[in-house]
Design a protein around this motif. Structure first.
Motif, PDB file in Angstrom:
ATOM      1  N   ARG A 243       8.929  -2.546   2.612  1.00 48.69           N
ATOM      2  CA  ARG A 243       8.820  -1.628   3.795  1.00 48.69           C
ATOM      3  C   ARG A 243       8.521  -0.164   3.082  1.00 48.69           C
ATOM      4  N   CYS A 244       7.666   0.592   3.229  1.00 46.92           N
ATOM      5  CA  CYS A 244       7.583   2.204   3.043  1.00 46.92           C
ATOM      6  C   CYS A 244       7.793   2.913   4.236  1.00 46.92           C
ATOM      7  N   ALA A 245       7.645   4.247   3.887  1.00 49.45           N
ATOM      8  CA  ALA A 245       7.616   5.235   5.021  1.00 49.45           C
ATOM      9  C   ALA A 245       6.780   5.039   6.160  1.00 49.45           C
ATOM     10  N   ASN A 246       7.043   5.345   7.248  1.00 58.31           N
ATOM     11  CA  ASN A 246       6.011   5.174   8.406  1.00 58.31           C
ATOM     12  C   ASN A 246       6.018   3.830   8.735  1.00 58.31           C
ATOM     13  N   ASN A 247       6.747   3.028   8.438  1.00 57.55           N
ATOM     14  CA  ASN A 247       6.527   1.532   8.798  1.00 57.55           C
ATOM     15  C   ASN A 247       5.512   0.674   8.329  1.00 57.55           C
ATOM     16  N   GLU A 248       4.917   1.382   6.967  1.00 55.54           N
ATOM     17  CA  GLU A 248       3.952   0.747   6.364  1.00 55.54           C
ATOM     18  C   GLU A 248       4.378  -0.162   5.419  1.00 55.54           C
ATOM     19  N   ALA A 297      11.483   2.429   0.470  1.00 57.23           N
ATOM     20  CA  ALA A 297      11.875   2.849   1.832  1.00 57.23           C
ATOM     21  C   ALA A 297      11.251   3.962   2.378  1.00 57.23           C
ATOM     22  N   ASP A 298      11.393   5.082   1.541  1.00 59.26           N
ATOM     23  CA  ASP A 298      11.122   6.593   2.045  1.00 59.26           C
ATOM     24  C   ASP A 298       9.894   6.929   1.239  1.00 59.26           C
ATOM     25  N   ARG A 299       9.231   6.246   0.625  1.00 59.91           N
ATOM     26  CA  ARG A 299       7.951   6.883  -0.218  1.00 59.91           C
ATOM     27  C   ARG A 299       6.849   6.269   0.761  1.00 59.91           C
ATOM     28  N   ASP A 300       5.949   7.073   0.339  1.00 58.63           N
ATOM     29  CA  ASP A 300       4.357   7.102   1.018  1.00 58.63           C
ATOM     30  C   ASP A 300       3.575   5.823   0.329  1.00 58.63           C
ATOM     31  N   VAL A 301       3.197   4.880   1.026  1.00 62.34           N
ATOM     32  CA  VAL A 301       2.608   3.691   0.549  1.00 62.34           C
ATOM     33  C   VAL A 301       1.459   3.883  -0.466  1.00 62.34           C
ATOM     34  N   HIS A 302       0.765   4.817  -0.305  1.00 65.00           N
ATOM     35  CA  HIS A 302      -0.694   5.324  -0.948  1.00 65.00           C
ATOM     36  C   HIS A 302      -0.266   5.561  -2.266  1.00 65.00           C
ATOM     37  N   GLU A 303       0.898   6.520  -2.199  1.00 69.71           N
ATOM     38  CA  GLU A 303       1.358   7.068  -3.524  1.00 69.71           C
ATOM     39  C   GLU A 303       1.772   5.943  -4.472  1.00 69.71           C
ATOM     40  N   LEU A 304       2.645   5.087  -3.740  1.00 66.61           N
ATOM     41  CA  LEU A 304       3.284   3.991  -4.650  1.00 66.61           C
ATOM     42  C   LEU A 304       1.905   3.052  -5.039  1.00 66.61           C
ATOM     43  N   VAL A 305       1.183   2.932  -4.323  1.00 65.64           N
ATOM     44  CA  VAL A 305       0.131   1.964  -4.948  1.00 65.64           C
ATOM     45  C   VAL A 305      -0.548   2.635  -6.123  1.00 65.64           C
ATOM     46  N   GLU A 306      -0.697   4.073  -5.879  1.00 69.38           N
ATOM     47  CA  GLU A 306      -1.185   4.578  -6.940  1.00 69.38           C
ATOM     48  C   GLU A 306      -0.531   4.781  -8.315  1.00 69.38           C
ATOM     49  N   LEU A 307       0.790   5.043  -8.119  1.00 73.39           N
ATOM     50  CA  LEU A 307       1.845   4.912  -9.258  1.00 73.39           C
ATOM     51  C   LEU A 307       1.563   3.555  -9.916  1.00 73.39           C
TER      52      LEU A 307
END
Lengths: 398, 388
Positions: A243-248, A297-307
């Motif tokens: 789970r990431c931020a915004n329940n994504e 948990a508190d990170r943006d899913v798109h940023e994590l995918v990119e990283l």
């Protein structure tokens, strides 16, 4: 006719469908996408439920339209002997017939393999049933979730330690259809090389078991019976959806030490000896998953995918229906594409899973009921306008 | 007789999707030559399930399952010598299957862009996670991440609460098997046309698209604007009392959507009092969450006392759609699978005699058959010298 000359590897092949709902129609759709001319035989008195489900206008049923683009429709009353005669005349000019009616139904209609073969000796006759057309359990019927349950899939899907939750309820029919389509085309190849047609008997339940062949092999080899285990994977860790931020939700699958080292670095876990090798990560998997969850948990899913992608780690967002319909990659590949219906209205559909050179054109939306009566009865069967009118007046065709 | 006898396939695949595709063809009689890196072999040789006996390269049940009827030639196509040998092989085969990341084929000297020019008769199929030109943020993928990118993952299992993670689906390789199936379909269709035209074709299979296209009934309605999209995990679901319930000896699945199912249940249960508290045709017309919950409670209590096979057989005869939730052991014991000979005994020189699951279609004239077990690494390397 434009329907017949759309290019694609199956250009010139004529397929007749005696199908209902999803699995049978999916076969016809795949063959149509490969260039075949696919004709659905429909009866007003025995309509496919997807023509009527949730709508008043049988020509605007969304479910039907989703699974039947690029096909033709003729309306025949198959309860009348003259109707069956017309169907046999059409089959005598066709290459394939696909049926997924209830067990024994085509025989009762007078359209069993023996009868059709007499009319068209080299026909490829495709029969689809939950358990296949013969055998001690072939009388049993069911829908997609039954196929997945019987085939061994449902028990494997669920959270660790809980009751099985099964695949999504929409899974199974189309996989069954794809297996039938492959067998059909291979039979056509054989016919082209030898002139010989044949009968194909496809089992939905077996099509499901085929999707877990290696799990079955573990039982054959070692007597191991697998149960649901969340998102665990013997050869990958981490392997999960977090789970990431915004329940994504973010899916991550680490399949090599190299990928783990990169991921550990961006997570700040490089020095954690608990996770240093695959064996360690499997042994400490609960702690590993906790660490990953805390990190996402508190990170943006798109940023994590990119990283993660920049660091060579397999990662993707778990896509909701909103994400999917907006997925720019699927649009740019032409997976979503526009077709036109009889009234000139355009509509988006799901295209094929493939791109190929010299592909078939896909231009038409699903047909209205009986939209192609004149083409089929006039051009293909050679009935005069007067004869066609007689059939329509007597209710054989409408 | 085999439908694909005489058709020569070169398999460059090193993953489940391409190897499964090759197996679908080889079990129909195609002559599949699998190129494997000398000494190491296909990476699937290092994936379980493993037999306890045998050398490390030869004891994978996964490899044994995926590579029946194939021949193994040890050749590293990424070396200069391997590249020369590959070019020679390409002029002798009808089909090439690959499942490396996009760009790999070009690097080994088989550029899909110049296929028509250099190998006009060749059918070349590439299976990748997101197709030939993946975006930067989709370069690295595994079956799980593709499953989650396809829509199937987010909505698995049905009825999932929002706070539980989406799941991987059944087994490890469902995504790959699905993609291998569509690849085999496209190759077979291309061979059909090639018999007459003598022309090859490039086929680009995207695993993401394969899985998303399996959802066409719902996703097609969504992309047409006929069905709502949302971030709900239950957006694909059908609501009602259907579901999996515990039995005395495992689990059973019951489907209920029509009056005939309700009537069947009534007969099976001997017209119990609780069913009379539900209105007639409630499943279609008044299927409220409260009624669903209550109905599920009664079904759960009753099924907990039943045996799955026995109750399923009784239910089916009354028109009620109820089935056992099977595991591998149940399938091996299934009289229907035995009748259709779904399991085939394969004798492997290292693994011994093992039952393999076969294919879901029975062809009367050209059945799929396993005549050879999976090859030992490099077992057929001498074939290289035999090519003219």
């Amino acid at each position: 006719m434009t329907q017949r000359m759309r290019g694609g590897p199956l250009e010139g092949v004529r397929v007749v469908e005696l199908t209902k709902v999803w699995a049978g129609p999916y076969v016809g759709k795949l063959l149509a996408f490969l260039g075949a001319e696919v004709i659905r035989i429909e009866s007003l008195d025995s309509l496919d439920v997807t023509r009527t489900y949730g709508v008043k206008d049988i020509n605007k049923a969304p479910g039907f339209q989703a699974v039947n683009p690029q096909k033709l429709s003729v309306q025949v009353d198959m309860k009348k002997p003259e109707g069956i005669k017309l169907v046999l005349d059409l089959l005598s000019k066709s290459d394939v017939v696909v049926e997924n009616l209830r067990p024994g139904a085509v025989k009762r209609l007078g359209l069993g393999y023996d009868v059709v073969k007499a009319a068209k000796p080299d026909i490829v006759f495709v029969s689809m049933g939950m358990y296949g057309s013969e055998g001690p359990l072939s009388y049993q019927t069911g829908y997609a979730p039954c196929f997945a349950a019987l085939g061994g899939l449902s028990l494997l899907v669920g959270h660790e330690g809980s009751a099985p939750g099964a695949m999504n309820i929409r899974y199974a029919d189309s996989t069954f259809g794809a297996a039938a389509a492959f067998a059909t085309v291979t039979a056509l190849l054989h016919r082209r090389r030898t002139g010989e047609g044949q009968f194909i008997d496809v089992s939905a339940v077996e099509s499901m078991t085929s999707m877990i062949g290696d799990t079955i092999m573990d039982f054959s080899l070692n007597g191991v019976v697998h149960e649901c285990d969340g998102n665990l994977h013997a050869e990958m860790a981490p392997h999960g959806v977090y789970r990431c931020a915004n329940n994504e939700w973010l899916s991550i699958a680490v399949s090599s030490e190299e990928a783990w080292r990169s991921m550990a670095k961006v997570m700040g876990q490089s020095d954690n000896a608990l996770f240093s090798t695959h064996a360690h990560r499997k042994a400490n998997e609960a702690a590993l998953n906790q660490a990953v969850s805390a990190w996402t948990a508190d990170r943006d899913v798109h940023e994590l995918v990119e990283l993660l992608q920049q660091n060579g780690v397999a990662a993707a967002k778990s896509q909701s229906s909103v994400d999917l319909v907006a997925d720019p990659h699927l649009w740019s590949r032409g997976f979503y594409r526009e077709v036109t219906d009889k009234t000139g209205q355009t509509k988006n559909i799901i295209g094929p899973s493939w791109k190929m050179s010299r592909d078939a054109e896909i231009t038409n939306a699903a047909p209205q009921l009986g939209e192609h009566n004149a083409y089929v009865f006039g051009e293909l069967l050679g009935l005069s306008v007067e004869q066609q009118k007689q059939f329509a007046d007597s209710g054989v065709t409408r | 007789m085999s439908a694909m006898r005489g058709i020569k396939v070169l398999e460059l695949s090193e993953n489940v999707s391409g190897e499964y595709c090759g197996k679908l063809l080889s079990d129909f009689g195609a002559e599949v030559i699998k190129l494997e890196r000398p000494g190491i072999g296909s990476p699937t040789r290092q994936l379980g399930p493993f037999s306890e006996k045998g050398d490390d390269n030869e004891r994978s049940g996964l490899f044994a399952y995926l590579n029946t009827n194939k021949r193994s030639v040890a050749l590293d196509v990424t070396t200069a010598a391997g590249s020369v040998a590959l070019q020679k092989l390409l002029s002798h085969v009808d089909v090439v299957i690959d499942d490396h990341a996009s760009g790999w084929l070009k690097r080994i000297g088989l550029d899909p862009e110049t296929l028509d020019e250099n190998w006009p008769k060749l059918v070349l199929c590439s299976i990748t996670s997101f197709g030939q030109s993946p975006p930067e943020d989709r370069l690295h993928a595994e079956d799980l991440t593709v499953f989650q990118a396809s829509g199937l993952g987010y909505h698995t299992p049905s009825g999932s609460p929002d706070d539980m993670p989406p799941l991987k689906g059944a087994g490890r390789f469902l995504t790959s098997y699905e993609a291998g199936l569509d690849a085999a379909l496209c190759i077979s269709a291309s061979l059909y046309e090639r018999e007459v035209s003598q022309r090859g074709r490039f086929i680009d299979i995207s695993k993401q698209q394969v899985l998303a296209s399996r959802l066409d009934y719902v996703l097609g309605q969504m992309v047409a604007g006929d069905m709502d999209v949302s971030t709900n995990r239950t957006q694909f679901d059908l609501f009602g009392p259907a579901g999996i319930f515990r039995c005395r000896d495992g689990f059973a699945y019951i489907w209920m959507s029509a009056p005939s199912h309700w009537d069947g249940l009534r007969k099976l249960l001997g017209d119990p009092e609780w069913m009379n508290t539900f209105p007639e045709r409630w499943l279609e017309r008044e299927c409220t969450p409260e009624r669903v919950k209550l109905c599920r409670q009664y079904i759960a209590e009753w099924l907990a006392t039943q045996e799955k096979e026995k109750v399923a057989a009784e239910a089916q005869k009354l028109g009620l759609i109820l089935v056992a939730v099977n595991n591998a052991e149940d399938l091996k014991a299934s009289p229907q699978y035995a009748f259709r000979k779904f399991f085939a005994e394969v004798n492997h020189p290292v693994l011994g005699a093992t039952l393999h699951p076969t294919v879901p279609y029975k062809l009367s004239a050209t059945p799929a058959l396993i005549t050879m077990s999976a090859p030992l690494l490099g077992q057929h390397t001498s074939l290289l010298g035999e090519q003219p």
